[in-house]
Enzyme design. Structure first.
Site, mmCIF file in Angstrom:
data_model
loop_
_atom_site.group_PDB
_atom_site.id
_atom_site.type_symbol
_atom_site.label_atom_id
_atom_site.label_comp_id
_atom_site.label_asym_id
_atom_site.label_seq_id
_atom_site.Cartn_x
_atom_site.Cartn_y
_atom_site.Cartn_z
ATOM 1 N N CYS A 1 -20.478 -4.664 5.994
ATOM 2 C CA CYS A 1 -19.281 -5.459 6.230
ATOM 3 C C CYS A 1 -19.343 -6.220 7.545
ATOM 4 O O CYS A 1 -18.857 -7.357 7.635
ATOM 5 C CB CYS A 1 -18.042 -4.563 6.195
ATOM 6 S SG CYS A 1 -18.054 -3.238 7.428
ATOM 7 N N HIS B 1 -14.519 -0.291 8.872
ATOM 8 C CA HIS B 1 -14.687 -1.582 8.212
ATOM 9 C C HIS B 1 -14.527 -2.699 9.240
ATOM 10 O O HIS B 1 -13.930 -2.503 10.307
ATOM 11 C CB HIS B 1 -13.643 -1.734 7.099
ATOM 12 C CG HIS B 1 -13.896 -2.886 6.181
ATOM 13 N ND1 HIS B 1 -15.064 -3.071 5.496
ATOM 14 C CD2 HIS B 1 -13.089 -3.938 5.834
ATOM 15 C CE1 HIS B 1 -14.994 -4.164 4.769
ATOM 16 N NE2 HIS B 1 -13.808 -4.718 4.955
ATOM 17 N N ASP C 1 -11.313 -11.220 4.306
ATOM 18 C CA ASP C 1 -12.354 -10.190 4.247
ATOM 19 C C ASP C 1 -13.489 -10.695 3.361
ATOM 20 O O ASP C 1 -13.419 -10.588 2.127
ATOM 21 C CB ASP C 1 -11.773 -8.887 3.696
ATOM 22 C CG ASP C 1 -12.745 -7.727 3.829
ATOM 23 O OD1 ASP C 1 -13.896 -7.957 4.240
ATOM 24 O OD2 ASP C 1 -12.350 -6.578 3.534
#
Length: 702
Positions: free
Chosen positions: A450, A494, A509
């Site tokens: 991520c 994250h 995201d």
């Protein structure tokens, strides 16, 4: 009579006048006291293994075992346990090895270790009453000090057991006739139970005072958590940890799982390799980002969520909060980039309540927006020399922005480009090659975690002149079996992006474009393999899962209502509000009830003891009167036992009867209270009647 014939003392005095503290303790009862104290010292080693080097604690345990073995195999009671130089050598060697192991004298753990070591070394010369008190009090002190590092329920029960053993040792050494170790332990446990009501009253009503001084807690303990800077591999490593980060409980409705974004850090400064929270200290932009922010205002009719967090110790000051935090109650400060900082590093469990909104009104400062445009090798002006870092990404940004007439259209173009590329989400992407890591990720490797996707997206935004920043925190979590709270672990760490669009920070995201299963709660093969290592994982049997969640729920309630109990909790109790409103009336009624109950109990006890005293005085008076009829010259200032000695020469049978009566009489006066007191009293009266008949017989036979 077998009970009365047992030896009374467990304490033997050395020749010559001695203080009580210098009494040398001997006998079987003394061995039981030694065993209890050695068991306590061995128990204290269990929490010490967590905070101290295991080999050092094993060495100290070896000293405990050696002391116990030597004490049991001493040939003579007055024999020295060790040569005089042996304890002195250990006093020098063991603290030296503690320093050699890397323990710092500036840490609290170092001094706890010294206290534990002092109590252990005192076992080597455990001979006197004073030594017993010293070892017992040191063990109680060490058990209590460990609460600075651990406040869990299991450790609290552990301390209760250790305290009852210490109290049992004290009861044992003070008992005139000695006690079995189990009976002594039971008396120690009863003492704790008697203290429990007062402890609960103090816990609920006594104010939480700030500490008078502070002691640095150990900083080198293994704790997992988000660090102050970020490189893509950092979060990949963190995601391999199942350690608990925090628990969250919502009052009412909660956001959907894919909307649970817990902000921890806002990273705005990029040097080409790592992301930082702000520029160097002293920089005007860094000062702006470190200033307190204006509270966010929710949009009218926006959905709001109220929640409570129980934070695990991390040794860091930053706090995870739900996005768009509009209010909170904690000893924390919100900064201009929406970070929330605790007033000190979180070294023990803490509690925070907050309210977040789905939409808020942003009032951002020009300094913050300017910092959100920074790129390496230049300031924030977007000069041509910014192309020295990741030039191919700059070219890609120019290509995509050329066909977009608005920032929203450019974001859409970047999203379409990501979806059309063969990107792959993985925890092990391998190292990015060369100095231009984002170029290598976007246009060659196209495999990452991520953090790779978040930093590449932010770089693309900034290259097109759109303010953007990286946000690091946690996403999602694990809902408890009763659906009352969320359990967020380090593996839920994250990274995502925020872009300034339309006068507001908008969360984007890019990981959700490439691996939507990560946001929806599914796991990749690497995470699934990690999850299967845990006995409570989804692949475990339903029984193990139920046991895990029940235990986790107990731990959660313990942390919530015991460790983090506060004055706000006390004020929320309705009966306490009523009590405060009627405090004077309640105080008067309570005083009357207390005096009535205590007075009744005291009068009943006084009458019972007074009756017993009168009975004993009457028995002694009758025995003395009978003996004086045969020997009027017996000294009045001596006891019945000495009178029996005087009577041996002239009245041997009477002396024997008097000695038997005196033995029972002394047991009545000074023996342990037991259910045999009534039987002893009847036996004393029978011996007295027999003594009186003997006197009458001897007087008649003259």
């Amino acid at each position: 009579m077998s009970e009365l014939s047992q030896p009374l003392p467990v304490v033997e005095l050395n020749p010559g006048p001695k203080k009580v503290s210098n009494m040398v303790l001997v006998g079987a009862a003394w061995l039981r006291v030694r065993n209890l104290l050695h068991v306590v010292q061995a128990m204290v080693a269990l929490p010490a293994f967590v905070m101290l080097p295991a080999w050092w604690v094993a060495m100290v345990l070896g000293v405990v075992g050696l002391s116990w073995w030597r004490g049991r195999h001493r040939q003579r009671q007055n024999e020295a346990l060790w040569p005089f130089w042996w304890p002195a050598l250990l006093v020098i060697v063991l603290p030296g090895t503690l320093l050699w192991s890397g323990q710092s004298p500036l840490d609290l753990a170092f001094y706890i270790a010294l206290a534990y070591l002092g109590g252990t070394l005192k076992l080597l010369e455990l001979r006197t009453y004073r030594d017993v008190l010293w070892v017992t009090f040191m063990a109680l002190f060490v058990l209590a000090v460990f609460f600075l590092l651990e406040q869990g329920m299991l450790y609290t029960l552990f301390v209760a057991v250790g305290t009852s053993l210490c109290l049992g040792a004290l009861v044992h050494v003070h008992a005139p006739l000695g006690l079995p170790w189990r009976a002594a332990w039971q008396q120690g446990g009863r003492a704790l139970l008697w203290a429990l009501p007062m402890m609960l009253l103090l816990f609920v009503f006594f104010p939480r005072l700030p500490p008078l001084w502070s002691m640095p807690l150990p900083q080198d303990q293994a704790r997992s958590g988000i660090s102050s800077t970020m490189a893509p591999g950092d979060i990949a490593d963190l995601a391999m940890s199942n350690a608990l980060a925090f628990r969250a409980e919502f009052s009412g409705a909660a956001p959907l799982p894919d909307e649970l974004y817990w902000r921890v850090l806002t990273l705005t400064h990029y040097d080409g390799r790592r992301w930082y929270q702000s520029p160097a200290a002293g920089n005007a932009l860094g000062s702006a980002l470190s200033s307190s922010s204006v509270p966010l205002q929710p949009v009218v009719n926006s959905v709001q969520w109220q929640y409570e967090l129980l934070l695990e110790p991390t040794g860091q000051p930053w706090v995870p909060v739900l996005e768009n935090l509009i209010s909170f109650s904690a000893e924390a400060r919100r900064l201009a980039d929406q970070r929330l900082l605790w007033h000190e590093p979180i070294n023990m469990a803490q509690r925070l309540t907050g309210i977040a909104a789905a939409e808020v009104i942003w009032q951002e400062s020009p300094e913050v927006l300017a910092q959100a445009l920074q790129l390496p090798d230049a300031g924030i002006t977007g000069a041509a020399n910014t192309r020295r870092n990741n030039p191919r990404t700059h070219a890609l940004a120019a290509q995509l922005s050329g066909a977009a007439d608005t920032p929203q259209a450019y974001v859409t173009a970047v999203r379409e480009w990501f979806l059309n590329q063969p990107f792959r989400y993985t925890l092990q992407p391998g190292a990015m090659l060369g100095p231009h890591t984002i170029d290598d990720f976007l246009l060659r490797a196209q495999s990452g975690f991520c953090a790779h996707f978040a930093e590449a997206f932010v770089f693309l935004m900034r290259a097109a002149g759109i303010p953007a920043r990286v946000v690091v925190g946690y996403q999602g979590g694990q809902l408890s079996s009763d659906e009352r709270y969320w359990r967020v672990r380090q593996r839920d760490a994250h990274a995502w992006a925020e872009v300034w669009l339309g006068g507001a920070w908008v969360r984007i995201d890019p990981t959700a474009w490439v691996a939507p299963e990560r946001i929806q709660g599914s796991m990749t093969e690497e995470l699934l393999a990690l999850d299967e290592r845990e006995w409570w994982s989804a692949s475990a049997s339903p029984l193990w899962q139920r046991l895990f969640w029940r235990w986790d729920r107990v731990q959660y309630q313990w942390q919530r209502w015991v460790v983090n109990f506060s004055a706000a909790d006390r004020q929320g109790w309705g009966f306490l509000a009523w009590f405060k409103a009627h405090a004077q009336t309640v105080a008067i009624i309570s005083a009357i009830l207390f005096l009535s109950v205590f007075g009744t109990w005291y009068i009943a006890r006084w009458r019972r003891e007074n009756n017993n005293s009168r009975t004993l005085r009457r028995l002694e008076h009758q025995a003395r009167t009978a003996c004086l009829r045969c020997r009027p010259d017996l000294p009045e200032n001596e006891g019945l036992t000495h009178w029996a000695i005087h009577l041996r020469g002239t009245h041997p049978e009477l002396a024997q009867d008097l000695a038997e009566f005196a033995q029972v009489f002394l047991a009545l006066c000074y023996g342990r209270p037991s259910n045999q007191q009534g039987e002893r009293l009847r036996t004393a009266r029978e011996y007295l009647q027999h003594l009186q008949r003997r006197v009458k017989h001897e007087r008649n036979s003259r």
